[in-house]
Design a protein around this motif. Structure first.
Motif, PDB file in Angstrom:
ATOM      1  N   CYS A 257       0.830  -1.208   0.000  1.00 51.48           N
ATOM      2  CA  CYS A 257       0.000   0.000   0.000  1.00 51.48           C
ATOM      3  C   CYS A 257       0.865   1.259   0.000  1.00 51.48           C
ATOM      4  CB  CYS A 257      -0.942  -0.013   1.206  1.00 51.48           C
ATOM      5  SG  CYS A 257      -2.317  -1.180   1.058  1.00 51.48           S
ATOM      6  N   ARG A 258       1.935   1.243   0.778  1.00 53.88           N
ATOM      7  CA  ARG A 258       2.827   2.397   0.796  1.00 53.88           C
ATOM      8  C   ARG A 258       3.476   2.612  -0.567  1.00 53.88           C
ATOM      9  NH1 ARG A 258       5.705   1.207   6.683  1.00 53.88           N
ATOM     10  NH2 ARG A 258       4.059   2.184   7.972  1.00 53.88           N
ATOM     11  N   GLU A 260       2.225   1.913  -3.362  1.00 56.03           N
ATOM     12  CA  GLU A 260       1.177   2.418  -4.253  1.00 56.03           C
ATOM     13  C   GLU A 260       0.610   3.757  -3.775  1.00 56.03           C
ATOM     14  OE1 GLU A 260       0.398   1.276  -7.092  1.00 56.03           O
ATOM     15  OE2 GLU A 260       1.288  -0.736  -7.088  1.00 56.03           O
ATOM     16  N   LYS A 261       1.225   4.320  -2.707  1.00 54.55           N
ATOM     17  CA  LYS A 261       0.833   5.630  -2.171  1.00 54.55           C
ATOM     18  C   LYS A 261      -0.634   5.656  -1.735  1.00 54.55           C
ATOM     19  CE  LYS A 261       4.312   8.320  -4.656  1.00 54.55           C
ATOM     20  NZ  LYS A 261       5.122   7.139  -5.035  1.00 54.55           N
ATOM     21  N   THR A 262      -1.021   4.593  -1.039  1.00 53.09           N
ATOM     22  CA  THR A 262      -2.366   4.560  -0.478  1.00 53.09           C
ATOM     23  C   THR A 262      -2.305   3.857   0.875  1.00 53.09           C
ATOM     24  OG1 THR A 262      -4.680   4.011  -0.951  1.00 53.09           O
ATOM     25  CG2 THR A 262      -3.017   2.387  -1.632  1.00 53.09           C
ATOM     26  N   THR A 263      -3.470   3.481   1.416  1.00 53.78           N
ATOM     27  CA  THR A 263      -3.550   2.863   2.736  1.00 53.78           C
ATOM     28  C   THR A 263      -4.421   1.617   2.685  1.00 53.78           C
ATOM     29  OG1 THR A 263      -5.518   4.132   3.350  1.00 53.78           O
ATOM     30  CG2 THR A 263      -3.353   5.116   3.856  1.00 53.78           C
ATOM     31  N   SER A 266      -8.141   2.575   2.559  1.00 53.27           N
ATOM     32  CA  SER A 266      -8.599   2.960   1.220  1.00 53.27           C
ATOM     33  C   SER A 266      -8.709   1.748   0.309  1.00 53.27           C
ATOM     34  CB  SER A 266      -7.642   3.989   0.618  1.00 53.27           C
ATOM     35  OG  SER A 266      -7.613   5.159   1.409  1.00 53.27           O
ATOM     36  N   TRP A 348      -5.642   0.326  -7.872  1.00 51.32           N
ATOM     37  CA  TRP A 348      -4.758   1.229  -7.139  1.00 51.32           C
ATOM     38  C   TRP A 348      -5.071   2.698  -7.431  1.00 51.32           C
ATOM     39  CZ3 TRP A 348      -2.957  -1.000  -3.187  1.00 51.32           C
ATOM     40  CH2 TRP A 348      -2.549  -2.333  -3.220  1.00 51.32           C
ATOM     41  N   ASP A 349      -5.494   2.992  -8.665  1.00 50.92           N
ATOM     42  CA  ASP A 349      -5.905   4.380  -8.968  1.00 50.92           C
ATOM     43  C   ASP A 349      -7.061   4.795  -8.059  1.00 50.92           C
ATOM     44  OD1 ASP A 349      -4.035   4.760 -10.944  1.00 50.92           O
ATOM     45  OD2 ASP A 349      -5.394   4.281 -12.598  1.00 50.92           O
ATOM     46  N   ARG A 352      -5.838   5.189  -4.441  1.00 51.01           N
ATOM     47  CA  ARG A 352      -5.116   6.458  -4.259  1.00 51.01           C
ATOM     48  C   ARG A 352      -6.080   7.633  -4.232  1.00 51.01           C
ATOM     49  NH1 ARG A 352      -0.968   3.734  -7.228  1.00 51.01           N
ATOM     50  NH2 ARG A 352      -2.047   4.111  -9.200  1.00 51.01           N
ATOM     51  N   LYS A 355      -7.833   7.730  -0.907  1.00 56.68           N
ATOM     52  CA  LYS A 355      -6.934   8.230   0.141  1.00 56.68           C
ATOM     53  C   LYS A 355      -6.857   9.752   0.096  1.00 56.68           C
ATOM     54  CE  LYS A 355      -2.211   8.160   1.929  1.00 56.68           C
ATOM     55  NZ  LYS A 355      -2.089   9.639   1.941  1.00 56.68           N
ATOM     56  N   ARG A 356      -6.761  10.329  -1.108  1.00 55.96           N
ATOM     57  CA  ARG A 356      -6.741  11.802  -1.221  1.00 55.96           C
ATOM     58  C   ARG A 356      -8.026  12.386  -0.665  1.00 55.96           C
ATOM     59  NH1 ARG A 356      -4.278  10.465  -6.235  1.00 55.96           N
ATOM     60  NH2 ARG A 356      -6.274  10.699  -7.341  1.00 55.96           N
TER      61      ARG A 356
END
Length: 477
Positions: A257-258, A260-263, A266, A348-349, A352, A355-356
């Motif tokens: 997840c990290r 892919e810049k998410t959690t 999410s 993943w899109d 992300r 998460k935003r």
């Protein structure tokens, strides 16, 4: 928030919230308490915990009024609120946790607003090894604790256990005397409203007012289960099932997840939306909600207990080209999500993007849904007014994150390495609730809560099995 939750329990729309942890304690500590070792140990640690958590010593007066009041109890008989069941503490807790959620939770009188269930096997007393395991579920009225605060109970209970390790005693000569605890005269910590600036804009108020009382069209393609039914049991009869990921799997999933810049929150939210799109193909959108804590805006520590929660919502679309108001929750090709397909860029899109959305909507206390509670004059009437209406959300994903139970196997110390988060269901709530909790350096537990009168057991188990396959698949590739 406290009055909101008191009223919700009073009209029997809600019952309890819980966090369960599996403890490993030095065998010598349990032996101090003789043949009734587990009760004596739990009573002694709970007595110590009462001196650390003021809210554990209260009950409610005038519960059914618009101005209920806390009343500090003079004493508590722990025999009335501690139940020991014979069960393997390292096995699934689903059965006894579900039974505890379904047990009517008394909210007035001379009992506090919580209870404890301990899973223990007597055979553990004669086994070899330096440590003994037991699992303990803390079940609380939502007016005294949210999910993170139930975890805070375990943090201070663990401190209490280790205080007993550091200062050993001969144990109780009379267990009945130990069970009677005088409640310490401690001030309650300040509430959310006392500590956080819950500002709100006129435009936000107007939009919420219009949706509530003037115009809020029902989208027939938006699925949220059946309407709130006045004939359904109250409090709701909730079901609970769960699965766990090993520490190695947890580490890999967090790392992925990290990268892919998410959690994980999410990711699981998007996976849940995708699965609902497959389960209910006649509908095109599914609104999810994610509770989050405002604790960081109050100055309270991770070990303080109270109710500091609000939520963020988002609608996911199963259409190929969703509107700007919706996020993609479309299933992957062929309507299937095997592990080899789940790890696609579209997933993943969406994770992300969500998460935003979470980051933007949790950055301050301004214009939060909890800020609107001041405009409701009679919470009980508000809840009863929801009977017959459409449910606001299709699902909820709620994550209390990583709970620090110490270093597993640490010599001479009490620790815990498994944590489970769950709740007893809400009469007007989401058809599916996904609960996530992780012990530091330990297991992650994912649980699903549902009501059989709202969705079928088969559907709920299908969702749970899907989430397990996808989460495992993402780390086993």
């Amino acid at each position: 928030m406290e009055r909101w939750n008191i009223a919700r329990n009073h009209v029997k729309f809600y019952n309890n919230v819980a966090v369960t942890a599996t403890y490993n304690v030095p065998r010598i500590l349990l032996q101090q308490f003789g043949s009734r070792g587990i009760e004596g140990l739990v009573y002694a640690a709970l007595k110590e915990n009462l001196s650390r958590q003021p809210i554990l010593g209260v009950t409610i007066d005038d519960e059914g009024s618009t101005v209920p009041r806390w009343r500090r109890l003079s004493s508590i008989d722990l025999r009335e609120i501690v139940n020991v069941v014979s069960a393997d503490p390292n096995a699934s807790a689903d059965g006894w946790v579900q039974n505890s959620h379904r047990t009517l939770f008394p909210t007035t009188g001379e009992l506090p607003l919580w209870r404890v269930v301990v899973a223990f096997q007597e055979s553990a007393l004669t086994e070899e090894g330096s440590h003994v395991s037991f699992a303990m579920g803390f079940f609380a009225h939502h007016a005294i604790a949210d999910g993170l605060s139930c975890a805070a109970f375990h943090l201070t209970f663990l401190d209490a256990l280790n205080s007993l390790v550091e200062s050993p005693s001969a144990g109780p000569s009379d267990l009945n005397e130990v069970a009677m605890v005088n409640v310490p005269n401690l001030p309650l910590i300040p509430t959310l409203e006392m500590k956080a600036k819950l500002s709100i804009s006129i435009l936000f108020v107007l939009l919420e007012f219009i949706k509530a009382f003037i115009y809020n069209p029902i989208d027939s393609l938006n699925w949220s289960g059946p309407p709130v039914n006045a004939d359904h049991p109250r409090p709701p009869i909730a079901s609970t099932r769960s699965f766990s990921l090993t520490p190695a799997m947890v580490s890999k999933l967090i790392a992925k997840c990290r990268a892919e810049k998410t959690t994980i929150t999410s990711l699981v939210t998007v996976l849940t939306a995708r699965k609902l799109a497959l389960m209910y193909p006649d509908h095109k959108s599914f609104t999810g909600t994610v509770p989050f804590s405002l604790r960081k805006f109050t100055g309270h520590s991770p070990k303080d207990m109270g109710v500091f929660v609000t939520n963020v919502t988002q609608t996911f679309s199963s259409e190929a080209n969703p509107s700007t108001k919706h996020m993609s929750g479309a299933p992957s090709p062929k309507g299937k999500l095997p592990a080899a397909v789940a790890d696609d860029e579209k997933l993943w899109d969406s994770a992300r993007a969500f998460k935003r959305h979470l980051d933007e909507n949790t950055a301050s206390t301004h214009n939060q849904h909890v800020n609107m509670l001041k405009f409701v004059s009679d919470y009980g009437s508000y809840f009863l007014g929801l009977l017959g209406t459409k449910r606001a959300h299709a699902f909820e994903v709620t994550n209390i994150g990583i709970v620090d139970g110490g270093v597993g196997g640490e010599e001479g110390k009490a620790t815990f390495d498994r944590v489970m988060f769950s709740a007893g269901g809400c009469a007007y709530g989401e058809p599916y609730v996904v609960f996530l909790a992780t012990a530091r350096n330990g297991y992650m537990n994912a649980a699903i809560g549902w009501q059989s009168v709202v969705v079928s057991d088969e559907e709920a188990k299908d969702l749970l099995g899907y989430l397990e396959r996808e989460m495992r698949g993402l780390v086993e590739q």
